[in-house]
Each structure stands twice: as C-alpha cells, then as structure tokens.
Design a protein around this motif. Structure first.
Motif, short mmCIF file in Angstrom:
data_model
loop_
_atom_site.label_atom_id
_atom_site.label_comp_id
_atom_site.label_asym_id
_atom_site.label_seq_id
_atom_site.Cartn_x
_atom_site.Cartn_y
_atom_site.Cartn_z
N ASP A 24 80.35 30.38 98.65
CA ASP A 24 80.38 31.45 97.40
C ASP A 24 79.16 31.51 96.63
N SER A 29 79.24 27.70 94.71
CA SER A 29 80.27 26.67 95.03
C SER A 29 80.52 26.77 96.56
N TYR A 31 83.52 25.62 99.51
CA TYR A 31 85.02 25.32 99.86
C TYR A 31 85.06 24.69 101.28
N THR A 41 89.13 21.73 98.98
CA THR A 41 88.25 21.05 97.97
C THR A 41 87.29 22.22 97.67
N LYS A 42 87.19 22.44 96.29
CA LYS A 42 85.87 23.36 95.85
C LYS A 42 85.05 22.13 95.11
N GLN A 44 81.17 22.35 93.30
CA GLN A 44 80.12 22.93 92.77
C GLN A 44 78.44 22.23 93.37
N TRP A 52 88.12 21.04 91.96
CA TRP A 52 89.19 20.69 92.29
C TRP A 52 89.61 20.31 93.56
N ASN A 53 90.84 19.76 93.87
CA ASN A 53 91.38 19.53 95.15
C ASN A 53 92.77 20.06 95.25
N LEU A 79 87.15 33.83 101.46
CA LEU A 79 87.66 34.48 100.57
C LEU A 79 87.97 35.85 100.78
N ILE A 85 91.67 32.39 98.52
CA ILE A 85 91.51 31.62 99.48
C ILE A 85 92.50 32.15 100.75
N TYR A 119 94.39 24.02 86.70
CA TYR A 119 94.56 25.01 87.77
C TYR A 119 96.06 25.22 88.31
#
Length: 177
Positions: A24, A29, A31, A41-42, A44, A52-53, A79, A85, A119
């Motif tokens: 993205d 980021s 994914y 998992t996202k 950076q 996050w997971n 996306l 997602i 989240y």
C-alpha cells in the motif's frame, strides 16, 4: 496449527508459508498472508516494524485482533475501494473455527478500525462458496472496477465466479468442462 503441518520430503516444516503480498503505497505498508498460521500481518515499510497481526489466536500471543474472523489457510490479499482487506479464505479449518459442516472456502472483505494497540476487525463482505467449490490449496478474490467480486477457486477442478456486493451470482465458469 503450525505444528500439524506435514513436513516436506527433506524434513523441513513449512510453518509459515507466506503466499500473498500487497504493498500500500499510500502509507508505505506491506500486507502479507501467512497461510499456515492463518494470519495477516501489516508491516511498516521500509523499517520492517510490525504494525499488527490479525487472525487466528496463536501460542505466541502476538496476534492482536481478528480472532473472531475464523479464516484459515487463506490466499490472496488486496485492498478494496473502501480500503478494506480482501482475501480468499481456503477454510481448511472451517469446521473447527466456525462450525461449518465441512471444510468451506469463502471470499472475505475485512474492515479494520482503531489505532496502535487497539485494533478491531469485522466482516464487511462474505461470500460462502458451495461445498463442491472448496479449494484446499489455492484461490483468489479481487474487487472489480464495477464493485463486484471475482472469486477463483481450484474447487470442482477450477471455477471462477463473479458476485455482487449483495452476494448475487452474476456468472460462473468451470474450467473442467
């Protein structure tokens, strides 16, 4: 489930099996879909920090949210127009995870909300494939320009469907014919 994966012939376990990747560029980021962990998992980019997971609870305790989505052995990740997602849930553990009558594949659009450390996820769209279209080891879901979903499964020797956002089937093609 990572310890139930059958080892390859050389004795190594494929306990992660990252099979899909989406970048993205808007927020730099990445994914990733980790099939054998039933996890998304996202990350950076370029730092590599995990944002996050999401997915099935794991022994490691590092899955932050999304346990209630119950996807398993998923493929494909992108996306949607709504920044949700979209995945193809192979559903290999559908019987155990969401009490399906048999292993069942689905297309899932997942809305993620919240911020660091808080989240949550919910289903924005779900299309449950009929039992004969269960695709154990492959599949894809994508949103088309018209807002419909194109879903491809290896079930029934390869099948593609176009469905609307309300779940109406537009057309279906079977590749075994």
């Amino acid at each position: 489930t990572w310890n139930t994966v059958i080892p390859f012939n050389d004795g190594y376990y494929d306990w992660t099996h990252i099979n899909a990747f989406y970048f993205d560029e808007r927020d730099s980021s990445i994914y990733i879909s980790t099939r054998n962990l039933s996890r998304i998992t996202k990350i950076q980019y370029p730092s590599g920090d995990i944002i996050w997971n999401m997915g099935h609870e794991s022994e490691s305790g590092d899955v932050n949210f999304g346990h209630n989505l119950n996807f398993s052995y998923q493929h494909s990740i992108s996306l949607t127009d709504a920044d949700n997602i979209l995945i193809f849930d192979n559903g290999c553990y559908a019987v155990d995870y969401w009490s399906a009558p048999a292993p069942t594949s689905r297309a899932l659009e997942i809305a993620v909300s919240g911020s660091a450390g808080n989240y949550s996820a919910s289903l924005a769209f779900e299309y449950i494939l009929p039992g004969n279209l269960f695709g154990q080891t492959a599949g894809n879901a994508q949103q088309l320009e018209n807002g419909n979903y194109l879903i491809t499964t290896m079930g029934n020797n390869g099948t593609t469907l176009e469905v609307t956002s309300s779940g109406d089937l537009i057309w279906e093609a079977n590749y075994a014919s």
